[in-house]
Design a protein around this motif. Structure first.
Motif, PDB file in Angstrom:
ATOM      1  N   GLY A   1       0.662  -1.241   0.001  1.00 34.42           N
ATOM      2  CA  GLY A   1      -0.166   0.123  -0.119  1.00 34.42           C
ATOM      3  C   GLY A   1       0.833   1.315   0.038  1.00 34.42           C
ATOM      4  O   GLY A   1       2.231   1.259   0.327  1.00 34.42           O
ATOM      5  N   LYS A   2       0.061   2.243  -0.367  1.00 41.73           N
ATOM      6  CA  LYS A   2       0.923   3.602  -0.326  1.00 41.73           C
ATOM      7  C   LYS A   2       1.113   4.116   0.898  1.00 41.73           C
ATOM      8  O   LYS A   2       2.604   4.522   0.977  1.00 41.73           O
ATOM      9  N   LEU A   3       0.544   3.710   1.914  1.00 42.89           N
ATOM     10  CA  LEU A   3       1.062   4.336   3.367  1.00 42.89           C
ATOM     11  C   LEU A   3       2.190   3.370   3.788  1.00 42.89           C
ATOM     12  O   LEU A   3       3.190   4.092   4.270  1.00 42.89           O
TER      13      LEU A   3
ATOM     14  N   VAL B   1       4.417   2.094   1.778  1.00 43.95           N
ATOM     15  CA  VAL B   1       5.770   2.539   1.105  1.00 43.95           C
ATOM     16  C   VAL B   1       6.187   3.903   1.663  1.00 43.95           C
ATOM     17  O   VAL B   1       7.209   4.055   1.888  1.00 43.95           O
ATOM     18  N   ARG B   2       5.293   4.797   1.793  1.00 44.90           N
ATOM     19  CA  ARG B   2       5.531   6.147   2.371  1.00 44.90           C
ATOM     20  C   ARG B   2       6.367   6.117   3.791  1.00 44.90           C
ATOM     21  O   ARG B   2       7.237   6.593   4.020  1.00 44.90           O
TER      22      ARG B   2
ATOM     23  N   ARG C   1       9.738   4.572   3.323  1.00 44.84           N
ATOM     24  CA  ARG C   1      10.726   5.416   2.542  1.00 44.84           C
ATOM     25  C   ARG C   1      11.207   6.502   3.607  1.00 44.84           C
ATOM     26  O   ARG C   1      12.429   7.061   3.874  1.00 44.84           O
TER      27      ARG C   1
ATOM     28  N   THR D   1      10.534   0.536  -4.753  1.00 45.33           N
ATOM     29  CA  THR D   1       9.967   1.168  -6.022  1.00 45.33           C
ATOM     30  C   THR D   1       9.519   0.260  -7.157  1.00 45.33           C
ATOM     31  O   THR D   1       8.575   0.233  -7.502  1.00 45.33           O
TER      32      THR D   1
ATOM     33  N   ARG E   1       6.441  -1.361  -5.669  1.00 43.23           N
ATOM     34  CA  ARG E   1       5.269  -0.296  -6.070  1.00 43.23           C
ATOM     35  C   ARG E   1       4.815  -0.361  -7.422  1.00 43.23           C
ATOM     36  O   ARG E   1       3.549  -0.268  -7.796  1.00 43.23           O
ATOM     37  N   ARG E   2       5.678  -0.527  -8.346  1.00 46.59           N
ATOM     38  CA  ARG E   2       5.401  -0.433  -9.716  1.00 46.59           C
ATOM     39  C   ARG E   2       4.978  -1.823 -10.305  1.00 46.59           C
ATOM     40  O   ARG E   2       4.345  -2.041 -11.348  1.00 46.59           O
TER      41      ARG E   2
END
Length: 163
Positions: free
Chosen positions: A2-4, A6-7, A10, A70, A73-74
């Protein structure tokens, strides 16, 4: 992933990278200035080189994990390009283990460092090498997943041809 997630990962990696650069600068300054009059003065150069290279291994691992995140995510992590970063991570952990051994060897002679500290460095080296082996096992799992993905694509193409 999920985006959360990954953020958050990072953000942690940016903090670790900034911390490693700051710690590298502080330790290099300490090692160049503080060791001149100490009992470790004869071990000044090896300790400085090992410290700098040790931080470089940490930074290489952080860079590679960033690239792998990355790719996840892709949706491209199941490709041959991912192996380049996994190999770098394995190499960095193996190099870090060797650097810890080198530090132990450079500190071992004489009475300045207790033998327990040198033994502790040997244990740390073994643990870091163990992490390299764990990443190697994960690399094998990635290879199996990639092979299955290729096989599934081939079977899907054959099925589409039949239909």
């Amino acid at each position: 992933m999920g985006k959360l997630t990954v953020r958050a990962l990072r953000a942690v990696m940016v903090a670790l990278l900034a911390g490693s650069v700051l710690a590298q600068a502080v330790l290099v300054a300490m090692l160049t200035g503080a060791m001149e009059g100490s009992v470790f003065a004869d071990r000044h150069a090896p300790a400085l080189v090992i410290t700098i290279l040790g931080f470089v291994t940490v930074q290489v691992v952080l860079f590679c994990v960033w690239q792998l995140v990355t790719m996840v995510r892709r949706g491209t992590v199941f490709s041959h390009a991912a192996f380049r970063y996994v190999h770098l991570v394995i190499g960095a952990f193996a190099a870090a283990a060797l650097l810890v051994v080198a530090l132990g060897i450079s500190l071992a002679p004489g009475e300045a460092v207790p033998p327990g500290v040198v033994a502790l460095l040997g244990g740390v080296s073994l643990a870091v090498f163990g992490v390299a082996l764990i990443v190697l096992v994960l690399r094998m799992l990635l290879a199996q997943a990639l092979a299955r993905d290729v096989e599934a694509s081939r079977l899907g193409a054959e099925l589409a041809e039949v239909i």
